[in-house]
Structures are given as C-alpha cells and as structure tokens.
Design an enzyme around this catalytic site. Structure first.
Site, PDB file in Angstrom:
ATOM      1  N   LEU A 133      54.603  94.808  27.305  1.00  0.00           N
ATOM      2  CA  LEU A 133      54.489  96.116  27.951  1.00  0.00           C
ATOM      3  C   LEU A 133      55.816  96.498  28.624  1.00  0.00           C
ATOM      4  CD1 LEU A 133      52.687  98.516  28.881  1.00  0.00           C
ATOM      5  CD2 LEU A 133      52.110  97.160  30.912  1.00  0.00           C
ATOM      6  N   GLY A 186      59.319  98.630  34.392  1.00  0.00           N
ATOM      7  CA  GLY A 186      58.456  97.507  34.749  1.00  0.00           C
ATOM      8  C   GLY A 186      57.228  98.016  35.495  1.00  0.00           C
ATOM      9  N   TRP A 246      61.007  90.678  29.315  1.00  0.00           N
ATOM     10  CA  TRP A 246      60.185  89.754  30.112  1.00  0.00           C
ATOM     11  C   TRP A 246      58.971  89.214  29.380  1.00  0.00           C
ATOM     12  CZ3 TRP A 246      62.861  88.510  34.152  1.00  0.00           C
ATOM     13  CH2 TRP A 246      63.585  89.464  34.865  1.00  0.00           C
ATOM     14  N   THR A 267      56.442  86.853  28.210  1.00  0.00           N
ATOM     15  CA  THR A 267      55.993  85.458  28.316  1.00  0.00           C
ATOM     16  C   THR A 267      55.607  84.994  26.912  1.00  0.00           C
ATOM     17  OG1 THR A 267      55.211  85.806  30.570  1.00  0.00           O
ATOM     18  CG2 THR A 267      54.255  83.939  29.377  1.00  0.00           C
ATOM     19  N   ARG A 325      52.219  59.818  56.192  1.00  0.00           N
ATOM     20  CA  ARG A 325      53.462  59.923  56.964  1.00  0.00           C
ATOM     21  C   ARG A 325      53.195  59.785  58.457  1.00  0.00           C
ATOM     22  NH1 ARG A 325      58.976  59.469  56.647  1.00  0.00           N
ATOM     23  NH2 ARG A 325      59.951  60.827  58.188  1.00  0.00           N
ATOM     24  N   GLN A 384      56.847  72.743  54.326  1.00  0.00           N
ATOM     25  CA  GLN A 384      57.017  72.458  55.760  1.00  0.00           C
ATOM     26  C   GLN A 384      56.307  71.165  56.151  1.00  0.00           C
ATOM     27  OE1 GLN A 384      58.984  74.422  57.413  1.00  0.00           O
ATOM     28  NE2 GLN A 384      58.797  73.473  59.429  1.00  0.00           N
ATOM     29  N   GLY A 444      58.249  68.197  55.396  1.00  0.00           N
ATOM     30  CA  GLY A 444      59.537  68.094  56.082  1.00  0.00           C
ATOM     31  C   GLY A 444      60.689  68.042  55.078  1.00  0.00           C
ATOM     32  N   GLU A 492      52.494  91.040  36.284  1.00  0.00           N
ATOM     33  CA  GLU A 492      51.205  91.740  36.080  1.00  0.00           C
ATOM     34  C   GLU A 492      50.978  92.775  37.185  1.00  0.00           C
ATOM     35  OE1 GLU A 492      48.032  90.076  34.116  1.00  0.00           O
ATOM     36  OE2 GLU A 492      49.272  88.619  33.041  1.00  0.00           O
TER      37      GLU A 492
END
Ligand SMILES: Cc1cc2nc3c(=O)[nH]c(=O)nc-3n(C[C@H](O)[C@H](O)[C@H](O)COP(=O)(O)OP(=O)(O)OC[C@H]3O[C@@H](n4cnc5c(N)ncnc54)[C@H](O)[C@@H]3O)c2cc1C
Length: 380
Positions: free
Chosen positions: A127, A133, A158, A160, A269, A337, A340, A364
């Site tokens: 498309l 786009g 683009w 896929t 951890r 995060q 770490g 999409e």
C-alpha cells in the site's frame, strides 16, 4: 511464565498448547542468531504453515483453520512472544490474503485462496509509497488497462516480505479520482518486471525483510483485479482494520515476553542484600508492566469479539492497535530499566524488544493516524 488464557473451547486450548510447543522448539532457540545476522527465516514460516498457523482466521472450505479472531490472535501472540519479526510476518500474510477473501469473486477465491492458505506460500501487502504513507490516497503507482491486462508501473515502499513473498496484494492508481481512483491486484512474485530493491537497514525486526518493490511495466491479467475498479482503497483499509488487531496481538506477545524476562531477572539479581524484586520501588514497576500487558490483551480481545460477532469494529481495532503498541513501548522500555546496565547490552534480549516495540507504533497506520480514526468516529 506463559500468559494466562481463558480460551472459548477445548480445541482452542489445544491449539495454544500446540503453538507454544512449535514456537519453543523451532523459534526460541534460533531467534537471537536470526536477529543478529538479519536472516529471514523462510523455513520457520514453512514449519508454521504446515502446522496450519499461517491460515488460522480463514474458513476451512478454502484450507484455512476456521478459527475466530479471538483464537487466531492469541495464537499469534504466542508466536510473537518468541519472535516479533515472525509474528509480524504471520500477521502480514493474513493481511495479504484478506482482500481476496472479502472482495474476490467465488471463482477467484476457489482459484487462488487454497494455495495462498496452504502454508507453502507467503504473501505481502503493498500500500505505502515513499511519499504516501499515512496518506495512501496520494499514491502514484499506476495500473493502466491494456486489452485484457493491466500494466503496473511505480514503486511500493516498505513492503514486509519484499523480495521474499510468493504473491503481492498491490494497490495501484487506475484513475486520477483521488481515493476513488485506486484498485487492488493480486500479483504473483514471478511476474516479469517485478523486482525488489535492496532491503531497508532497520533498527529492529532484523529478521523481517522490508524492501521497496519496483514495478516496471508489470503486466497482470484483468482477472487478477480484486473488487471493482476504484474499490482498492476501501479494500485495503478494511484489511488494515483486521491487520491492526494482528499488530495489537504481536505487540502484546512482545510485551509479555519482556515482562517475563524482567520478572525472572528481578528474582535473581540482588542489591542491598536482597533480590531487587523485594524492593518495592522496583516491584511496582513490574506491577505496572503486568497491568499494561493484561489490559492490552483485554483491549484487543474485546475488539476481536466484536469482529467475530460480525459487528463494526474499526474504532475498536484502532484503539487496540494504539493501546497495545503504546503499552508494548512502555513495557519494553521498563524491562531495560529493570535489568539495569545488563538491559542495555546484547547479552539480554530486552534491548531487542525495545527496538522492536518502536515500529509497532509506526506501521499499519501510525498511532497518530489511529487517534485520527478514533476521533473521527467520535465526531460522526
Ligand atoms: C518495518 C516497516 C514495515 C512496513 N511494512 C509495510 C507493508 O508491509 N506494507 C505497506 O504498505 N507499508 C508498510 N510499512 C509502511 C508504514 O505503514 C508507514 O511507514 C506508515 O504508515 C507511516 O507512513 P510514513 O512512514 O510515510 O510516515 P508519514 O506519513 O510521513 O508520517 C510522518 C509523521 O507524521 C505523522 N502524521 C502524518 N499525517 C498526520 C496527521 N494527519 N495527523 C497527525 N500526524 C500525522 C505520522 O504519525 C508520523 O509521525 C512499513 C513500515 C515499516 C517501518
């Protein structure tokens, strides 16, 4: 920890188990290497296809799995939890068959759909163009009628599976009448004049090939047009409603995996003499991640059930795409995060998850475009 699912039937519970076992055996062990080497896993798609996992939402009479979206999307989520690249590929394949199923004549469906759903072939959906786009009605690729054929010239960006697919669902301009001047075609990959440009060098989804498809006088018989002339954009957009549910499920699978990796790490951890999950400040991050994953799942399932009931679901598909992909971005960022410094390295998969989540907010229909769809439907 596998996602908790309340499946509607025993058969669908078995299907989820089957999907998990195939994915654990065929996909999880290889995905890190595939991603690192940017290898397109055609064999994996063949394995999924032979197990019936490429055709789940289509009727059995055409070789599909005959599953409602509520079930298909949860199987897709399981695939995406192991590999977002492959999950996106499964969703794009379903999208590329959608136009034939919804707009094709009985003869067209009988002729092509069983092969497209056999699991041996892979589809693509063309498309977007470089300058069109978010606004596909600005497309320039042309299909000019020439006797019993159309001749397609232009470039679809683009794509896929670009250069990897066996067939392409292509939207091209058949008149200058704006959004009403676009038609839809099903083009086999081996049609002369159809080639793929070099694959895009992306920041994520490394094992999903994305390329511009070049159409240099590609001649297709008029019988390969799906729907009436000028109906191409509505066909494409109807497909995107269903496709957005697919992306919502893929994003949720990705987020679930990020949560699972983060929880496992946080239990192991230690900092300040105890597991980091026993520090409330960190445990609350994990709680928010879990809430984001489960509310995303509930949102796409609500939209899927509307679709399965034959009710309008366009707004809910946009809401699901937006909520699930925004949540996936947040959850995968938080997963980095939680780990770490380790989260910022390639020793752990969470940095990959974060890169993969980003594109879900873009393709999409970007999440700005989803807000446009939602707000327009509220204003009507
Ligand atoms: C990895 C990948 C795979 C893809 N696969 C496919 C595929 O298989 N087939 C296919 O056809 N396409 C595919 N696409 C294309 C994708 O759908 C487009 O990138 C997307 O629709 C956005 O278009 P664009 O990139 O041209 O951005 P633009 O349209 O240029 O948008 C740029 C920015 O402006 C914003 N914007 C634009 N218009 C508005 C507006 N009216 N209001 C508010 N904000 C606005 C956008 O949200 C965005 O943030 C893929 C893209 C990627 C990155």
């Amino acid at each position: 920890m596998p996602a908790q699912r309340l499946m509607p039937t025993e058969e669908s519970t078995d299907l989820i188990e089957l999907t998990r076992s195939i994915v654990d055996k065929e996909l999880r062990p290889v995905i890190a290497d595939l991603d690192a080497s940017a290898t397109f896993p055609r064999d994996v798609f063949r394995t999924l296809g032979r197990a019936g996992l490429l055709s789940l939402p289509y009727p059995e009479e055409f070789g599909g799995g005959g599953q409602p979206y509520e079930v298909y999307l949860q199987a897709l989520e399981e695939i995406a939890s192991a590999s977002a690249s492959v999950g996106v590929g499964v969703s794009v394949h379903a999208l590329s068959c959608f136009g034939l199923f919804t707009a094709g004549t009985e003869d067209q469906k009988q002729a092509w759909l069983p092969e497209m759903l056999s699991g041996e072939l892979l589809g693509a959906y063309c498309l977007s163009e470089a300058h069109a786009g978010s606004d596909p009605a600005a497309m320039r690729t042309r299909a000019v009628r020439d006797g019993d054929d159309y001749v397609i010239t232009g470039a679809k960006a683009w794509t896929t599976h670009g250069g990897r697919a066996d067939f392409y669902k292509v939207m091209a301009r058949t008149s200058d009448d704006g959004s009403r001047g676009i038609s839809c075609f099903l083009v086999p990959a081996d049609t002369p004049g159809l080639t793929a440009d070099n694959p895009e060098q992306k920041m994520g989804l490394m094992s999903s090939t994305t390329a511009t498809m070049l159409f240099d006088g590609v001649r297709v018989p008029a019988e390969r047009r799906l729907g009436a002339e000028g109906q191409g954009l509505p066909i494409a957009l109807a497909g995107l409603d269903a496709g957005r549910l697919g992306i919502a499920a893929v994003a949720t699978g990705l987020a679930q995996e990020a949560l699972d990796v983060a929880v496992a790490y946080a239990k192991e951890r230690e900092a300040f003499g105890k597991a980091i999950i026993d520090h409330q400040g960190l445990a609350f991050v994990l709680a928010d991640m879990a809430a984001a994953v489960e509310s995303a799942r509930a949102t796409y399932l609500a939209a899927a059930r509307l679709k399965d009931a034959g009710r309008p679901y366009s707004r809910q598909a946009s809401i699901a795409k937006m909520v699930c992909t925004d949540n996936a971005m947040k959850v995968t960022t938080d997963a980095v995060q939680v780990l770490g410094g380790a989260g910022y390295t390639k020793d752990f998969p969470v940095e990959r998850f974060m890169r993969e989540a980003k594109v879900m907010q873009i393709f999409e229909g970007t999440n700005q475009i989803q807000r446009l769809v939602i707000s327009r439907s509220l204003a009507r």
